[in-house]
Design a protein around this motif. Structure first.
Motif, PDB file in Angstrom:
ATOM      1  N   LEU A  35      44.094  55.875  45.738  1.00  0.00           N
ATOM      2  CA  LEU A  35      44.802  56.319  46.786  1.00  0.00           C
ATOM      3  C   LEU A  35      46.306  56.923  46.201  1.00  0.00           C
ATOM      4  O   LEU A  35      47.102  57.551  46.754  1.00  0.00           O
ATOM      5  CB  LEU A  35      45.818  54.867  47.151  1.00  0.00           C
ATOM      6  CG  LEU A  35      44.671  53.915  47.984  1.00  0.00           C
ATOM      7  CD1 LEU A  35      45.525  52.780  48.460  1.00  0.00           C
ATOM      8  CD2 LEU A  35      44.105  54.615  49.162  1.00  0.00           C
ATOM      9  N   HIS A  71      53.868  43.403  41.133  1.00  0.00           N
ATOM     10  CA  HIS A  71      54.932  43.272  42.157  1.00  0.00           C
ATOM     11  C   HIS A  71      55.370  41.760  42.015  1.00  0.00           C
ATOM     12  O   HIS A  71      56.422  41.416  42.239  1.00  0.00           O
ATOM     13  CB  HIS A  71      54.452  43.759  43.368  1.00  0.00           C
ATOM     14  CG  HIS A  71      54.313  45.021  43.567  1.00  0.00           C
ATOM     15  ND1 HIS A  71      55.405  45.970  43.720  1.00  0.00           N
ATOM     16  CD2 HIS A  71      53.390  45.878  43.398  1.00  0.00           C
ATOM     17  CE1 HIS A  71      54.718  47.092  43.808  1.00  0.00           C
ATOM     18  NE2 HIS A  71      53.492  47.238  43.806  1.00  0.00           N
ATOM     19  N   GLU A 125      51.218  53.918  41.218  1.00  0.00           N
ATOM     20  CA  GLU A 125      52.193  54.709  42.179  1.00  0.00           C
ATOM     21  C   GLU A 125      52.444  53.324  42.912  1.00  0.00           C
ATOM     22  O   GLU A 125      51.785  52.246  43.101  1.00  0.00           O
ATOM     23  CB  GLU A 125      51.804  55.806  42.740  1.00  0.00           C
ATOM     24  CG  GLU A 125      51.381  56.865  41.886  1.00  0.00           C
ATOM     25  CD  GLU A 125      50.639  58.218  42.537  1.00  0.00           C
ATOM     26  OE1 GLU A 125      50.818  58.326  43.752  1.00  0.00           O
ATOM     27  OE2 GLU A 125      50.078  59.018  41.534  1.00  0.00           O
ATOM     28  N   PRO A 126      53.764  53.651  43.620  1.00  0.00           N
ATOM     29  CA  PRO A 126      54.078  52.351  44.515  1.00  0.00           C
ATOM     30  C   PRO A 126      52.945  51.886  45.609  1.00  0.00           C
ATOM     31  O   PRO A 126      52.936  50.957  45.643  1.00  0.00           O
ATOM     32  CB  PRO A 126      55.435  53.065  45.372  1.00  0.00           C
ATOM     33  CG  PRO A 126      55.900  53.970  44.403  1.00  0.00           C
ATOM     34  CD  PRO A 126      54.530  54.382  43.724  1.00  0.00           C
ATOM     35  N   HIS A 127      52.100  52.855  46.174  1.00  0.00           N
ATOM     36  CA  HIS A 127      51.264  52.407  47.111  1.00  0.00           C
ATOM     37  C   HIS A 127      49.823  52.336  46.465  1.00  0.00           C
ATOM     38  O   HIS A 127      48.773  52.046  47.090  1.00  0.00           O
ATOM     39  CB  HIS A 127      51.073  53.174  48.252  1.00  0.00           C
ATOM     40  CG  HIS A 127      50.872  54.584  47.588  1.00  0.00           C
ATOM     41  ND1 HIS A 127      51.666  55.572  46.936  1.00  0.00           N
ATOM     42  CD2 HIS A 127      49.685  55.457  47.730  1.00  0.00           C
ATOM     43  CE1 HIS A 127      51.127  56.445  46.508  1.00  0.00           C
ATOM     44  NE2 HIS A 127      49.830  56.472  46.904  1.00  0.00           N
ATOM     45  N   ALA A 128      49.738  52.470  45.171  1.00  0.00           N
ATOM     46  CA  ALA A 128      48.398  52.578  44.351  1.00  0.00           C
ATOM     47  C   ALA A 128      48.458  51.934  43.019  1.00  0.00           C
ATOM     48  O   ALA A 128      48.738  52.541  42.056  1.00  0.00           O
ATOM     49  CB  ALA A 128      48.075  54.076  44.303  1.00  0.00           C
ATOM     50  N   GLU A 185      49.824  42.429  54.080  1.00  0.00           N
ATOM     51  CA  GLU A 185      50.485  43.661  54.279  1.00  0.00           C
ATOM     52  C   GLU A 185      50.055  44.863  53.022  1.00  0.00           C
ATOM     53  O   GLU A 185      49.689  45.954  53.796  1.00  0.00           O
ATOM     54  CB  GLU A 185      51.895  43.505  54.035  1.00  0.00           C
ATOM     55  CG  GLU A 185      52.919  44.419  54.534  1.00  0.00           C
ATOM     56  CD  GLU A 185      54.149  43.784  54.610  1.00  0.00           C
ATOM     57  OE1 GLU A 185      54.908  43.944  53.595  1.00  0.00           O
ATOM     58  OE2 GLU A 185      54.670  43.082  55.668  1.00  0.00           O
ATOM     59  N   ARG A 186      49.680  44.284  51.907  1.00  0.00           N
ATOM     60  CA  ARG A 186      49.270  45.194  50.893  1.00  0.00           C
ATOM     61  C   ARG A 186      47.872  45.908  51.031  1.00  0.00           C
ATOM     62  O   ARG A 186      46.975  45.016  51.287  1.00  0.00           O
ATOM     63  CB  ARG A 186      49.420  44.290  49.603  1.00  0.00           C
ATOM     64  CG  ARG A 186      49.066  45.147  48.325  1.00  0.00           C
ATOM     65  CD  ARG A 186      49.862  46.340  47.924  1.00  0.00           C
ATOM     66  NE  ARG A 186      49.809  47.057  46.838  1.00  0.00           N
ATOM     67  CZ  ARG A 186      50.556  48.066  46.297  1.00  0.00           C
ATOM     68  NH1 ARG A 186      51.386  48.603  46.825  1.00  0.00           N
ATOM     69  NH2 ARG A 186      49.990  48.303  44.939  1.00  0.00           N
ATOM     70  N   GLU A 187      47.917  46.981  51.388  1.00  0.00           N
ATOM     71  CA  GLU A 187      46.477  47.590  51.446  1.00  0.00           C
ATOM     72  C   GLU A 187      45.869  48.163  50.017  1.00  0.00           C
ATOM     73  O   GLU A 187      46.519  49.264  49.488  1.00  0.00           O
ATOM     74  CB  GLU A 187      46.575  48.835  52.574  1.00  0.00           C
ATOM     75  CG  GLU A 187      46.988  48.245  53.819  1.00  0.00           C
ATOM     76  CD  GLU A 187      47.170  49.440  55.076  1.00  0.00           C
ATOM     77  OE1 GLU A 187      47.559  50.414  54.345  1.00  0.00           O
ATOM     78  OE2 GLU A 187      47.103  49.014  56.333  1.00  0.00           O
ATOM     79  N   GLN A 188      45.111  47.998  49.573  1.00  0.00           N
ATOM     80  CA  GLN A 188      44.086  48.195  48.369  1.00  0.00           C
ATOM     81  C   GLN A 188      42.665  47.916  48.433  1.00  0.00           C
ATOM     82  O   GLN A 188      42.373  46.806  48.653  1.00  0.00           O
ATOM     83  CB  GLN A 188      44.784  47.637  47.253  1.00  0.00           C
ATOM     84  CG  GLN A 188      46.435  47.712  46.750  1.00  0.00           C
ATOM     85  CD  GLN A 188      46.615  49.271  46.249  1.00  0.00           C
ATOM     86  OE1 GLN A 188      46.203  49.428  44.962  1.00  0.00           O
ATOM     87  NE2 GLN A 188      47.221  50.074  47.079  1.00  0.00           N
ATOM     88  N   ARG A 221      42.554  52.958  58.078  1.00  0.00           N
ATOM     89  CA  ARG A 221      43.521  53.054  57.435  1.00  0.00           C
ATOM     90  C   ARG A 221      42.598  53.595  55.791  1.00  0.00           C
ATOM     91  O   ARG A 221      41.600  53.420  55.855  1.00  0.00           O
ATOM     92  CB  ARG A 221      44.080  51.797  57.023  1.00  0.00           C
ATOM     93  CG  ARG A 221      44.704  51.026  58.338  1.00  0.00           C
ATOM     94  CD  ARG A 221      46.091  51.430  58.779  1.00  0.00           C
ATOM     95  NE  ARG A 221      46.953  51.458  57.734  1.00  0.00           N
ATOM     96  CZ  ARG A 221      47.852  52.019  57.499  1.00  0.00           C
ATOM     97  NH1 ARG A 221      48.560  52.981  58.394  1.00  0.00           N
ATOM     98  NH2 ARG A 221      49.048  52.009  56.401  1.00  0.00           N
TER      99      ARG A 221
END
Lengths: 595, 595
Positions: free
Chosen positions: A175, B413, A166-169, B314-317, B329
């Motif tokens: 997530l 991305h 998914e866009p954030h995962a 920026e990217r949180e994973q 977060r």
């Protein structure tokens, strides 16, 4: 120009002489798989790859896929090619006979798959994902789902895809937010948006199946709250299920493979496996796909290595530094220039060892399939666990390297699109990223696989390398290759011990060393495979060109002298630890790095 | 997303603290170049790069160039951008004041050029080629040609291109066939077909100039029978000259830069330099372009390094392996993951050292420009000769590596076009190929530059590294960096001696070692530059963020611990010699390699 000839002699040599697969399979309870069958199937598959799939590779790249109101359109020719694939029975080659498959060995399937990938990487994604979905359904779904879907997927009437990101995962699946609500009939309704879904839709078949990760209403947060659902395009009554492709990404390469954003809007799905246990079920598919993606890299490497050699033998520029090789011509072919030879031989040496390692692993999986021997099953699991991240990451990193080298051999001619080699670079680049980035593979290796069962799998590797080195030493033709292999393996052994110690002090240490450790293990494993190939060639088996056999030993020597030295640098870099990456001067988030 | 901020602090630090350029230039007779002037010009150029050129980078890639009946059309916005460039006086920044240029130092020009390249690689080719053509004309043409062409090219009213390659003659220019017939008025008529001509035509200006290699009727065969001609698009009377663009190549990248096939059909040209001495004259242009292309790689590396860091912050994973960094977060930013840090820091360390090495070389060229000191002039020539192939090949190879690393940091991305980083990979790939492939650069290094003047240039390098190591040792903050630098330099010193011995036995040996030797020399030179930067940062100069200065030392440590170990492997591989590449088992033309 890029060229693709099925590497039949190399594959036969591997099956018969290096792995002695027919005899080993017979021992392991495979009655029906003769050496002739291997040869026949490889020849037929090679024809499909070279004659049907390869001619569509450039045109597919140029045309690309497009999203229309009712779904995704594949490029011209892909429909006919897929029909030929399906009608030839190729989709069920390794499938379970209980559901209509032919039950052939994974080894044979691996080699056939590699030819498909080498001829047309974008095409390969469709059957490649279907095979993984079949495995996940077979291992985790209930009988009703299996009976309804496996026969159609094994035949290739329907295809498979997996919907995780998914866009954030992305890498961090914990997530993800897509929701699955139970319905009265035992099915679920899925709602959410997924992205980066390869082959989410196409016009090759009437129906296809997504395996979707989603959360039940009572799901705990994180990865232990994810369930897996089978979500078809068409419901059993033939109606369209409630999901739609919103777009297909414009990508660097793989233009002939749709990479979709999909919106699930109350789509009907059926749970595969247990609630909240979707991630382990998905890993049945992902482990298959990781091997598949490694094979993708190897296939592209094959096309690149062939293309580089063909160009270098034809292109005449300059003279060999020690005097003209073709004095009657205005210039020598560039294959006589040492730096060009370096590039051509490197691409070839990396590719063939990658194929051998993937084949080794597949054969072990086959040895466990029919047997009741628990020791064999345990060993097969060990090899698959240990080598899957290596095959995935090294197969794709070295496939990329081979493609870049081939492009460099061709100079400006490698940069223009018509010649097809730049497409190999763009296409194979995806394989280093998808199905778990190669950084994720490296973490899998150092954080899980090296320490699995107290280090039993990696101990098997060292034992196998010892045996290979002894064989090399026993034969005068190959004696000089043994030392570099032993030295490289010793370096890996030292690093494995160092990682355990350093990891006990800080979990940052193995993570910082992961990529280098994976490359070290890849080079050691590839060197081992070259050892096996050189030993087999030195036996002078019948049925191969003599020059081909001599070339195996020559390539093993190239690998030992020119590729294995990097293990020394990797060893040093790994032991430099994680301190420099976390140097206090760099600050925690590297905010002041740029300026 | 790709981002580009002018790296002003890094450039100022380099100019003022590392190179102490204003003082050195004043010593060398440059009166008018103050430190403030440097800062002002860099700021203004940075604005053009970031605000005018960078916004056109993606759109230029998407739209590309097209060939129409009357010539090549550039993508939308390029005409306005070029006008801003020309009207701002940027094209004449380093030009000879006698022809209207501003006479600024090459050092300043190098840094301004890097920003142009980092913001828009395709755009940079137009002024970049013009600068080289100006140099060749200034050095070799007669006064009439100089008076007619230099003022208009320095102002940017007219641009330049070079026409060397023919379909059968790329690296081997001795094979070229384009003919030049003398005409009664002293001019010549050129006939033939050239390919891979960057910026052969466009609609940015009314006129442009090709420098064309061709053969006079009495020319001896090979490279000693090639002459150089100035062939404009418009003749002095305004009429169109007799050549036409037949096509522009479809390429992997650089879509906004035309790469043309040109047919010369009795085109009018004027000889530049002496008959049959065209290749040395062309090398005046090519040597400039090789430095320029190296700077192209560094510029792209800058954009890649910035983009990777911005994304990773920026990217949180996932979570840092030693515990959450942002517990509030749902995940940590990936910059806290060791493998991501490794990639971000590697891209940054490679880029900044490349910039420093190009700047070092430019400053030496400036030191010789005004002075009557023959010792300075000799040393400047030594540095330029030795470092040009290193800057070209390492600048572009490491620029490519930085772009690939940035793409990997971004995962999926990074593979989709919208985010712009995949374009960096496609664009910068050309720089490893054009202007002499990096293999050609490596041969230039080992066959000519290392042995030039009895090895005097490389002896200067070793002396400079000794001095840098002593400075590192004298300062507690940087003491640990000296050892790895000294060790790497010793490896290079040993290789230089080995090459001389091995080359005396066989000319195949240096050629086989060329690429590895160039990389070894690049890593040693980059390590040296990090030594200079760390020493300058440890002095704690005013006017810089404290965290920036600490980061310089941290990056020097990253380079020493993680990048310099590769020199060990290169040393081993070089000393393995050429035998394995020419193993008898491989056959002369590698015919039996595939199968």
């Amino acid at each position: 120009m890029s060229v693709y000839q099925p590497p039949i002699q190399s594959m036969r040599f591997l099956v018969h002489e290096v792995l002695r697969a027919p005899a080993i399979l017979a021992e392991a309870g495979w009655d029906e798989v003769s050496g002739d069958l291997f040869d026949d199937v490889l020849s037929q598959a090679g024809r499909i790859a070279a004659e049907v799939l390869f001619p569509l590779n450039r045109s597919g790249d140029e045309e690309g896929v497009r999203v229309e109101a009712d779904g995704v359109r594949m490029p011209a020719g892909f429909g006919d090619a897929y029909r030929a694939w399906r009608e030839g029975g190729w989709n069920g080659l390794a499938g379970d006979p209980a559901y209509g498959g032919q039950g052939m060995p994974a080894l044979l399937d691996t080699l056939v798959t590699e030819m498909v990938c080498g001829a047309n990487l974008a095409f390969s994604i469709v059957p490649g994902l279907t095979q993984g979905a079949i495995r996940a359904i077979a291992a985790h779904a209930g009988d009703a789902l299996k009976d309804a879907y496996l026969p159609r997927m094994i035949s290739g009437d329907w295809t498979g895809a997996m919907a995780l990101t998914e866009p954030h995962a992305g890498t961090d699946l914990g997530l993800l937010r897509t929701r699955a609500e139970p319905a009265a009939d035992g099915s679920h309704r899925l709602t959410g948006q997924k992205m980066f879904i390869s082959s989410a839709d196409h016009d090759l078949t009437d129906n296809l199946v997504h395996l979707v990760l989603a959360r039940l209403p009572d799901a705990p947060p994180g990865t232990r709250g994810i369930s897996l659902f089978l979500v078809p395009k068409r419901l059993p009554d033939g109606s369209r299920n409630g999901w739609a492709v919103l777009s297909s990404e414009q990508k660097m390469g793989l233009h002939a493979s749709p990479t979709c954003v999909v919106s699930y809007e109350g789509a009907v799905g059926w749970m595969v496996g247990q609630p909240h246990r979707g991630l382990p079920a998905m890993f049945t598919m992902m482990n298959h796909e990781r091997l598949f993606v490694g094979i993708q890299g190897i296939g592209v490497g094959e096309c690149a290595a062939q293309s580089a050699l063909a160009y270098a033998r034809e292109r005449e520029q300059g003279r060999a530094p020690d005097g003209p090789r073709t004095p009657g011509r205005p210039a020598d072919a560039i294959i006589h220039l040492p730096d060009v030879r370096r590039m051509v031989l490197t691409a070839r040496a990396l590719t063939d060892a990658g194929r051998a390692l993937a084949a080794w692993t597949a054969l072990w999986m086959d040895r466990a399939r029919h047997g009741g021997d628990p020791a064999l099953a345990e060993e097969a699991e060990d090899w698959a666990a240990l080598l899957t991240p290596v095959i995935k990451a090294a197969g794709t990193d070295f496939g990329f390297e081979a493609a870049v080298l081939a492009q460099q051999v061709m100079g400006g001619h490698g940069y223009i699109r018509d010649n097809g080699v730049e497409q190999l670079v763009r296409d194979v680049r995806a394989t280093q990223i998808y199905e778990g980035t190669n950084g994720v593979q490296a973490l899998d290796l150092v954080q899980r696989k090296l320490t699995l069962h107290g280090g039993r799998p990696v101990a098997r590797l060292f034992a196998a390398i010892d045996a290979a080195a002894r064989d090399l030493e026993a034969e005068p033709l190959t004696r000089d290759i043994a030392g570099p292999l032993r030295d490289a393996a010793e370096r890996l052994r030292g690093v494995v011990a160092w990682l355990a110690e350093a990891g006990a002090r800080s979990p940052l240490a193995p993570a910082a060393a992961a990529a280098d450790t994976l490359k070290l293990m890849a080079l050691v494993s590839y060197g081992w495979m070259w050892g096996l190939m050189a030993t087999a060639a030195a036996r002078r088996p019948e049925g191969y060109d003599r020059a081909y056999l001599d070339g195996r030993i020559g390539l093993a020597r190239v690998f030992a002298n020119r590729l294995l030295p990097e293990t020394v640098a990797l060893d040093l870099r790994i032991r430099s630890g994680h301190d420099s990456l976390f140097d206090p001067g760099l600050t925690d988030d590297l905010a002041a790095l740029d300026g």
